[in-house]
Each structure stands twice: as C-alpha cells, then as structure tokens.
Design an enzyme around this catalytic site. Structure first.
Site, PDB file in Angstrom:
ATOM      1  N   SER A  22      30.989   1.555  21.714  1.00  0.00           N
ATOM      2  CA  SER A  22      30.859   0.505  20.699  1.00  0.00           C
ATOM      3  C   SER A  22      30.531  -0.848  21.328  1.00  0.00           C
ATOM      4  CB  SER A  22      32.165   0.390  19.900  1.00  0.00           C
ATOM      5  OG  SER A  22      32.427   1.558  19.177  1.00  0.00           O
ATOM      6  N   ASP A 331      37.572   8.266  15.341  1.00  0.00           N
ATOM      7  CA  ASP A 331      36.803   9.103  16.263  1.00  0.00           C
ATOM      8  C   ASP A 331      37.680  10.055  17.066  1.00  0.00           C
ATOM      9  OD1 ASP A 331      34.358   8.034  15.522  1.00  0.00           O
ATOM     10  OD2 ASP A 331      34.454   6.433  17.005  1.00  0.00           O
ATOM     11  N   LYS A 358      30.213  12.351   9.324  1.00  0.00           N
ATOM     12  CA  LYS A 358      29.916  12.032  10.724  1.00  0.00           C
ATOM     13  C   LYS A 358      28.759  12.931  11.188  1.00  0.00           C
ATOM     14  CE  LYS A 358      33.040   8.842  11.677  1.00  0.00           C
ATOM     15  NZ  LYS A 358      32.698   7.513  12.216  1.00  0.00           N
ATOM     16  N   ARG A 404      31.983  15.177  19.489  1.00  0.00           N
ATOM     17  CA  ARG A 404      33.447  15.105  19.509  1.00  0.00           C
ATOM     18  C   ARG A 404      34.081  16.454  19.162  1.00  0.00           C
ATOM     19  NH1 ARG A 404      34.039   9.951  20.905  1.00  0.00           N
ATOM     20  NH2 ARG A 404      32.741   8.387  19.877  1.00  0.00           N
TER      21      ARG A 404
END
Length: 452
Positions: A22, A331, A358, A404
């Site tokens: 990020s 996340d 997502k 993920r």
C-alpha cells in the site's frame, strides 16, 4: 505454476519481508505529483507495484531504479502530468488502479485503464461515483463499473463532503487525491476507520490533512518532494507469523514491519486467540500487547511506525472477528482463517462481505479449499464460522488466481498430514515473490517447491 508443500515440525529465524504494498503504490504516485525529486527505499518490487511505476512513467514522471527497492522519482508537479500515448495496463493491481483514478480525475486529458482478467471483473463504480460528482468523466464497461475505463478530469474539480458507504482506504484515498485538484477543502467520512497511509504520506509531502473522528479533510495545495522509507508489509508478515503460531516448534521474528495502528488488526486478533507474541514498544493496538524491546523506528521517512514482531508456537483458541476490526485486517482474513481452523473452539468472522469482491470470492474459496484439507468451515453471506481444532490433511487445492488464498493454503499445508499441491500460484508474485524462499529459510529445509 503450482506449489508443493510438505509439513514441517519447526520454524525459526529472524527475517525481513518486502516493503509494504500500500505504501509503495502511494510513494510512486505522490512522488510523480510532487515538485522536486523523491527518493524511495524499500519499494516493493512485486508485479502490482511495478505496474504503478510504469503508470507514472507513462504519465510523464521520470523514474530511475538505483538498486533493489531503491527508486528516484522526478515529479512533474501537480499540474505537470501529460496524456499517455497508450492504454495503461494495471495488471492485477486494484489499489494501483483505484488510486490512479483519483489522480486522473484532476487531469484535463483522457487516460484509458485496463488490467488482467481478475481486475477487469472487479467493481469500480464506488470509486467512480464520488469522482464524477467532483466533475470527472468516467466511461467504461458496465456503465463505468468495470475496466477498461476511460477517465478525463477538468481544470478544477468541485469540493465535496463525501459520506462513504463503507470503510475503504481505496475510496477515501481516491477522493483525497482528486481533492488535490479541487476548488476547496474535500472531506471523506467513513462508517469505521480504514487504513490511513494516504493521509500520513500526504502530510509528509506537505499537504494539509486533518482528522476529526471518522472524517478526513484535505486542503488543496502543492506537494514537495520527500524521502520515503517503506516499512515491511504487515500483510505479508501475517503469513509467516501465523505459520509460527501453528507449527509445533517455532519462533519467528519479522524485523522492521509496519505497525500503523490502522493495519494491525491481525496482531490484535492473534492476541485475542492467545498467541505467544512480542511486539515493539511503540505499537498502539486497540488492546495493548506485551511490549518488546525499544527497537522501533517511529519516523521512517513515510511517517510510518515500524518495529519487530515475534511469534512462537501457541495454543490458540477461537474468537470473534468483526465490526471495526475488519477494515484493519481485511487482507489478513484468509490466513487468520487458517489459524482459526487449528484453534480450540469456534471462530466467527462477520462483517466481511468485502471479501466477496477481491481477486476471488475469498469467503467461498476459504470454505471450499480449507474444507478439502479437513477444516470445518461454514460459509455465511458476510463471513465464516470455523470450528477447530481440525486435523488437516494434504490435498490438491487451488488458489483461484488469488495470491492471499494461495499463501494461506501454503501455511495450512505446513501442519497437514502429507503433501499438499496448490494450483494456480503464479499470482503470489503480485505481492510477495519471496514467499516460498522465506518459508524454506525458516524451516531450514525445502518444504515448499515451485513447479510448472
């Protein structure tokens, strides 16, 4: 690509994870908008963040790679970006494209954005709506809700006081970035606090940003170049820390990880679950954790707190995860689901409907794939109910192209009986290309192998 993962009985060591994704995105974008030269160290050289570098270059900023993770961005100033010669391909970078939309809302030219199959399926209207209200023109598939999109801004955008329907750093950041081009102060009010990396870095670049409760207000003004040190990514760290919690004989320290309190919900939950852990002294969770040695660096040049986090083998118990915690760990839910599957008792994850949109429908994927490994996971419209402890078994599972999910399944496989084969794992390179190598290093043996 696929991963083959064999179970391990120990993990140990002190490691560093790559830079925060990020913060890396934001450093490139703000560097491009600033007057002067921005020096960035620790930039995440994964596919998503490299797409953002390519995007700012296409818009006229000069970027020089000085070494691994070391970049110099010569900004164009707030009004100096230029129309790109081609469509900008953002790959799988949802954060990159959504922040970029905020910047492009203030540019008096057309820019066209696309991405890979996954990104083209993800919703963009909730980003586009406030930008259109400010005066931008956004066109594209599904009436401006799907990439490819075209964005054209104006010479001056209208100031807005936006009430966001969800707590989302991407919505908030896009509006604030567009607010740099507004005719007055711009504010965003959220139902709960989301991560504040944009606000922290905008202040570092000299922009006036104020916070009152759940309302963030930006006053337009120029950006001055800064030096940015990107801390280690807490989302990447979570996979290794939770692996340490569930493996029988383990103690893992992740050094220099970002401890911004809007991102550390995963540490709060591990504490609630009874994890044996030690966190640097400057960490300020909602529930204070045992303090560690005074090894924090509170003033990395991005203004972000960072420090060391250590987790050891733990007897975990179930907990409830929901409400204002969710934006602080959205996340990390996939790997927290793995911890829950090994914990004693029930864990309920709620208020997490965002996970449906997502890179994959993560709620469905976790219920399906962890179920194949023997976990007891029940899917709910906005969450999961997980009953443990499960006796996991090796299985053939798939990530569905979601980085993920792929890494969470690999962590589960470390404590399963027999080998686990995880299909469709090239996606890991979008955020954590060193994942397999670091796990092997901690295990002291090649427990994870990559095959075609």
């Amino acid at each position: 690509m696929r991963l083959r993962v064999r179970p391990v009985t120990r993990l140990g060591g002190r490691i560093q994870v790559p830079g925060d994704k990020s913060i890396s995105h934001r450093s490139a974008l703000l560097g491009a908008l600033a007057d002067g030269t921005t020096e960035i160290s620790g930039y995440l050289e994964a596919e998503d963040c490299l797409r953002t570098i390519a995007a700012v270059e296409a818009l006229g900023a000069e970027v020089t790679r000085k070494g691994p993770g070391e970049y110099r961005v010569t900004g164009t100033g707030l009004r100096g970006l230029s129309e790109p010669a081609n469509v900008i391909d953002c790959g799988n970078a949802a954060t990159g494209v959504r922040l970029l939309m905020g910047v492009l809302a203030g540019q008096p030219f057309w820019t066209f954005l696309t991405g890979d199959d996954s990104l083209r399926s993800r919703p963009m209207r909730r980003i586009a709506d406030p930008l259109v209200r400010m005066g931008a023109t956004i066109v594209g598939r599904s009436d401006g809700n799907r990439l490819p999109l075209g964005v054209r801004g104006g010479a001056s955008l209208k100031a807005i006081a936006y009430e966001s329907p969800v707590a989302s750093a991407q919505i908030k950041s896009a509006v604030l970035l567009a607010g740099l081009y507004a005719d007055g102060p711009v504010s965003v009010t959220e139902p709960a606090a989301s991560r504040d990396h944009s606000e922290v870095m905008l202040r570092q670049f000299g922009v006036r940003v104020e916070q009152r409760g759940l309302t963030t207000t930006l006053t337009p003004g120029p950006l001055s170049a800064a030096s940015v040190v990107v801390p280690g990514d807490i989302s990447s760290s979570a996979f290794l820390l939770i692996a340490a919690a569930i493996v029988k004989d383990a103690r893992v320290t992740v050094a220099g990880v970002g401890l911004n309190e809007t991102r550390t919900g995963v540490l709060d939950v591990l504490h609630q679950m009874g994890a044996v852990m030690n966190v640097g002294e400057g960490f300020r969770p909602l529930q204070r954790l045992p303090a560690g040695p005074p090894d924090l660096e509170p003033n990395g040049a991005a203004g972000e707190v960072r420090g060391d986090v250590t987790v050891s083998s733990s007897a975990l118990h179930g907990t409830e995860i929901g409400g204002s915690l969710i934006p602080r760990l959205i996340d990390e839910v996939p790997v927290l689901a793995v911890a829950a599957a090994l914990a004693e008792g029930r864990t309920e994850i709620k208020d997490a409907g965002e996970l449906r949109v997502k890179e994959s429908d993560r709620l469905a994927a976790l219920a399906r794939e962890l179920g194949r490994m023997g976990a007891c996971v029940s899917e709910r419209p906005n969450g999961l109910i997980i009953d443990g402890p499960a006796r996991l078994r090796g299985a053939q599972v798939t990530s569905g192209g979601d980085h993920r999910i792929a890494m969470a399944l690999a962590v589960a496989a470390l404590v399963a009986e027999g080998e686990t084969v995880i299909d469709d794992t090239a996606c890991i390179a979008t955020s954590f290309p060193q994942f397999a190598d670091l796990l092997n290093s901690l295990a002291g043996q090649p427990c994870v192998s990559v095959t075609e």
